[in-house]
Design an enzyme around this catalytic site. Structure first.
Site, mmCIF file in Angstrom:
data_model
loop_
_atom_site.group_PDB
_atom_site.id
_atom_site.type_symbol
_atom_site.label_atom_id
_atom_site.label_comp_id
_atom_site.label_asym_id
_atom_site.label_seq_id
_atom_site.Cartn_x
_atom_site.Cartn_y
_atom_site.Cartn_z
ATOM 1 N N ASN A 7 -2.252 37.927 -16.751
ATOM 2 C CA ASN A 7 -2.403 39.048 -17.664
ATOM 3 C C ASN A 7 -1.986 40.306 -16.898
ATOM 4 O O ASN A 7 -2.790 40.910 -16.203
ATOM 5 C CB ASN A 7 -3.872 39.107 -18.105
ATOM 6 C CG ASN A 7 -4.137 40.200 -19.103
ATOM 7 O OD1 ASN A 7 -3.282 41.046 -19.374
ATOM 8 N ND2 ASN A 7 -5.336 40.199 -19.644
ATOM 9 N N ARG A 65 0.021 36.618 -20.896
ATOM 10 C CA ARG A 65 -0.341 37.446 -22.027
ATOM 11 C C ARG A 65 0.767 38.479 -22.204
ATOM 12 O O ARG A 65 1.140 39.178 -21.268
ATOM 13 C CB ARG A 65 -1.646 38.161 -21.735
ATOM 14 C CG ARG A 65 -1.985 39.158 -22.813
ATOM 15 C CD ARG A 65 -3.242 39.890 -22.472
ATOM 16 N NE ARG A 65 -3.597 40.794 -23.553
ATOM 17 C CZ ARG A 65 -4.322 41.891 -23.367
ATOM 18 N NH1 ARG A 65 -4.720 42.212 -22.160
ATOM 19 N NH2 ARG A 65 -4.617 42.651 -24.378
ATOM 20 N N HIS A 154 -5.493 41.982 -29.795
ATOM 21 C CA HIS A 154 -6.609 41.060 -29.465
ATOM 22 C C HIS A 154 -6.524 39.763 -30.276
ATOM 23 O O HIS A 154 -7.539 39.091 -30.498
ATOM 24 C CB HIS A 154 -7.988 41.683 -29.793
ATOM 25 C CG HIS A 154 -8.381 42.867 -28.965
ATOM 26 N ND1 HIS A 154 -8.993 43.972 -29.513
ATOM 27 C CD2 HIS A 154 -8.268 43.124 -27.647
ATOM 28 C CE1 HIS A 154 -9.249 44.868 -28.558
ATOM 29 N NE2 HIS A 154 -8.802 44.370 -27.412
ATOM 30 N N ARG A 215 -10.897 55.589 -26.213
ATOM 31 C CA ARG A 215 -9.985 55.872 -27.337
ATOM 32 C C ARG A 215 -10.766 56.349 -28.550
ATOM 33 O O ARG A 215 -11.838 55.810 -28.856
ATOM 34 C CB ARG A 215 -9.194 54.629 -27.715
ATOM 35 C CG ARG A 215 -8.194 54.208 -26.670
ATOM 36 C CD ARG A 215 -7.403 52.982 -27.133
ATOM 37 N NE ARG A 215 -7.098 52.146 -26.002
ATOM 38 C CZ ARG A 215 -7.081 50.818 -26.018
ATOM 39 N NH1 ARG A 215 -7.332 50.150 -27.134
ATOM 40 N NH2 ARG A 215 -6.794 50.155 -24.935
ATOM 41 N N GLU A 359 -10.311 35.466 -22.281
ATOM 42 C CA GLU A 359 -8.883 35.601 -22.570
ATOM 43 C C GLU A 359 -8.004 34.757 -21.652
ATOM 44 O O GLU A 359 -7.028 34.177 -22.109
ATOM 45 C CB GLU A 359 -8.487 37.074 -22.575
ATOM 46 C CG GLU A 359 -9.375 37.806 -23.606
ATOM 47 C CD GLU A 359 -8.759 39.008 -24.259
ATOM 48 O OE1 GLU A 359 -7.686 38.847 -24.855
ATOM 49 O OE2 GLU A 359 -9.355 40.086 -24.164
HETATM 50 P P1 ADP Z 1 -11.996 44.502 -21.325
HETATM 51 O O1 ADP Z 1 -11.769 44.994 -22.701
HETATM 52 O O2 ADP Z 1 -11.429 45.407 -20.282
HETATM 53 O O3 ADP Z 1 -11.684 43.038 -21.120
HETATM 54 P P2 ADP Z 1 -14.792 43.701 -21.413
HETATM 55 O O4 ADP Z 1 -14.584 42.789 -22.565
HETATM 56 O O5 ADP Z 1 -15.264 43.115 -20.110
HETATM 57 O O6 ADP Z 1 -13.577 44.656 -21.102
HETATM 58 O O7 ADP Z 1 -15.898 44.780 -21.897
HETATM 59 C C1 ADP Z 1 -16.243 45.878 -21.104
HETATM 60 C C2 ADP Z 1 -17.424 46.587 -21.767
HETATM 61 O O8 ADP Z 1 -18.520 45.689 -21.870
HETATM 62 C C3 ADP Z 1 -17.900 47.806 -20.986
HETATM 63 O O9 ADP Z 1 -18.172 48.873 -21.852
HETATM 64 C C4 ADP Z 1 -19.191 47.294 -20.366
HETATM 65 O O10 ADP Z 1 -20.107 48.318 -20.101
HETATM 66 C C5 ADP Z 1 -19.681 46.385 -21.458
HETATM 67 N N1 ADP Z 1 -20.716 45.498 -20.942
HETATM 68 C C6 ADP Z 1 -20.592 44.516 -20.022
HETATM 69 N N2 ADP Z 1 -21.787 43.961 -19.749
HETATM 70 C C7 ADP Z 1 -22.710 44.615 -20.499
HETATM 71 C C8 ADP Z 1 -24.128 44.529 -20.678
HETATM 72 N N3 ADP Z 1 -24.846 43.642 -19.997
HETATM 73 N N4 ADP Z 1 -24.706 45.352 -21.577
HETATM 74 C C9 ADP Z 1 -23.993 46.245 -22.269
HETATM 75 N N5 ADP Z 1 -22.652 46.395 -22.145
HETATM 76 C C10 ADP Z 1 -22.025 45.591 -21.279
#
Ligand code: ADP
Length: 385
Positions: A7, A65, A154, A215, A359
């Site tokens: 990715n 990806r 997505h 965003r 992913e």
């Molecule tokens: P990406 O879109 O970059 O793949 P992720 O799917 O890992 O990112 O999501 C990141 C988000 O998930 C961040 O806002 C992070 O704070 C939130 N997050 C991860 N773990 C927790 C948790 N235990 N409680 C609340 N939010 C969380």
């Protein structure tokens, strides 16, 4: 099959070597990229993999990806010169992402010339949107001549999560009406009817729709000119403001990260609390609007870092959606998460659930399917073998 899933993003290069028969991750990691672009990060990943004989000997293919497939790619495809040219031809639609994805494809082709490569597109799943959902109310020539339309992103995650929810919760595959909410740093919903995406919240770019980490999601298009004039910004400056300084970060003035905002709210920070409330309100409004394309609603499924982990966000979204008949089960909501998929509301439809996405695993699963030349199940679905 042992596959490398790659990715190559604009800010990081994530990878995983996956055994698709078991869903096991043999190795995974990420390289941050800097102002030299994604090249050095990709080189570092290649070095790491090529330097480990145990990994490289069994490797059977590589899945990439690719963010934008335009209207050219409706599904994952094996990469050849024509596919590379196709990805290049839609690069204007994703100028930050597609060139990085192509660079990854070309570097891996040189490093592992004997391995087949597959492209897995973020946009492909949403190519089933009907024209009434994908056209903006703009002069039609803008679509025909310049590809201006809603694409959605997505897609791999929405497809997987809808498919898994259908299976786990025993919904009728041909008729199930599901909204999937992928909530990570970027956030989007998809309305999935009988396994096909019929509507999604992101549009021409990943800026449309929900409130996200940094965003804005939907704003009045009239704002661009106002902001440019009032703040003395050029178009790139306005775009940067909407993409990088807005969303949860802009509203809270603290952070775009959900964990940090939940902690701030818990310690009494009012702008963090308001940012989270707006996040949930906008998401709930978006979910409710999906009743039109779906003709009703059977299930709302949360996924992504926020959707899987934040019981607080899920609770408030379901509270806003109470008029649709959702009745949250507080204990199930607290218990379910990344490791424990399941229902978080009363089971009478519409119900809500959590299904974790992954992913890199999905890219590997799609790659296996394409290389085998068949509709293979996605790894982790319990049917792969
Ligand atoms: P990406 O879109 O970059 O793949 P992720 O799917 O890992 O990112 O999501 C990141 C988000 O998930 C961040 O806002 C992070 O704070 C939130 N997050 C991860 N773990 C927790 C948790 N235990 N409680 C609340 N939010 C969380």
């Amino acid at each position: 099959m042992r596959l490398l899933a790659l990715n190559c993003g604009s800010s990081s290069v994530k990878f995983a070597v996956v055994d698709t028969s078991t869903g096991e991750r043999i190795v995974s990691g990420a390289q941050e990229t800097d102002d030299r672009g994604p090249g050095p990060g990709i080189d570092a990943v290649v070095d790491q993999i090529a330097g480990d004989a145990q990994i490289v000997t069994g490797l059977q293919g590589i899945g990439h990806r690719v963010v934008h497939g335009g209207e050219t790619f409706r599904e994952s495809v094996r990469i050849d010169a024509r596919v590379q040219a196709g990805i290049e031809s839609v690069s204007g639609l994703a100028p930050l992402h597609n060139p990085a994805n192509l660079l990854g494809i070309r570097k891996l082709e040189i490093a592992f010339p004997h391995l087949p490569q597959v492209a897995v597109f973020d946009t492909a799943f949403h190519q089933s949107l009907p024209p009434r959902a994908y056209l903006y109310a703009l002069p039609r020539a803008l679509h025909a001549d310049h590809g201006v339309r809603r694409y959605g992103f997505h897609g791999t995650s929405h497809r997987y999560v809808a498919q898994e929810a259908t299976r786990i919760f025993g919904l009728p595959a041909e008729r199930a009406r599901i909204v999937t909410a992928h909530l990570g740093n970027g956030c989007s919903t998809a309305a999935v009817l009988g396994g096909r995406s019929v509507e999604t919240s992101m549009g021409f770019s990943p800026l449309e729709g929900l409130v996200m980490g940094t965003r804005s999601g939907d704003v009045d298009p009239g704002l661009h000119v106002f902001l440019a004039e009032r703040l003395g910004l050029d178009l790139a400056g306005v775009t940067n403001l909407l993409n990088r300084e807005s969303g949860l970060l802009g509203l809270s003035g603290l952070s775009g990260d959900m964990r940090e905002l939940e902690a701030a709210e818990a310690s009494g920070n009012e702008s963090a609390a308001l940012a989270l409330e707006i996040f949930c309100y906008r998401l709930a409004r978006q979910v409710a609007a999906q009743i039109v394309p779906l003709g009703g609603l059977d299930a709302l499924i949360f996924t992504g870092g926020i959707g899987e982990n934040s019981a607080r966000i899920r609770r408030q979204v379901l509270e806003f959606l109470a008029p649709l008949g959702f009745v949250i089960d507080p204990r199930a909501n607290a218990d379910h998460g990344r490791e424990t998929r399941g229902m978080i509301s009363q089971p009478a439809p519409p119900f809500a659930g959590v299904v974790a996405t992954d992913e890199e695993l999905l890219i590997a699963g799609d790659t296996a399917r394409v290389l085998a030349g068949r509709e293979a199940p996605i790894p982790g679905s319990g049917e792969s073998g």
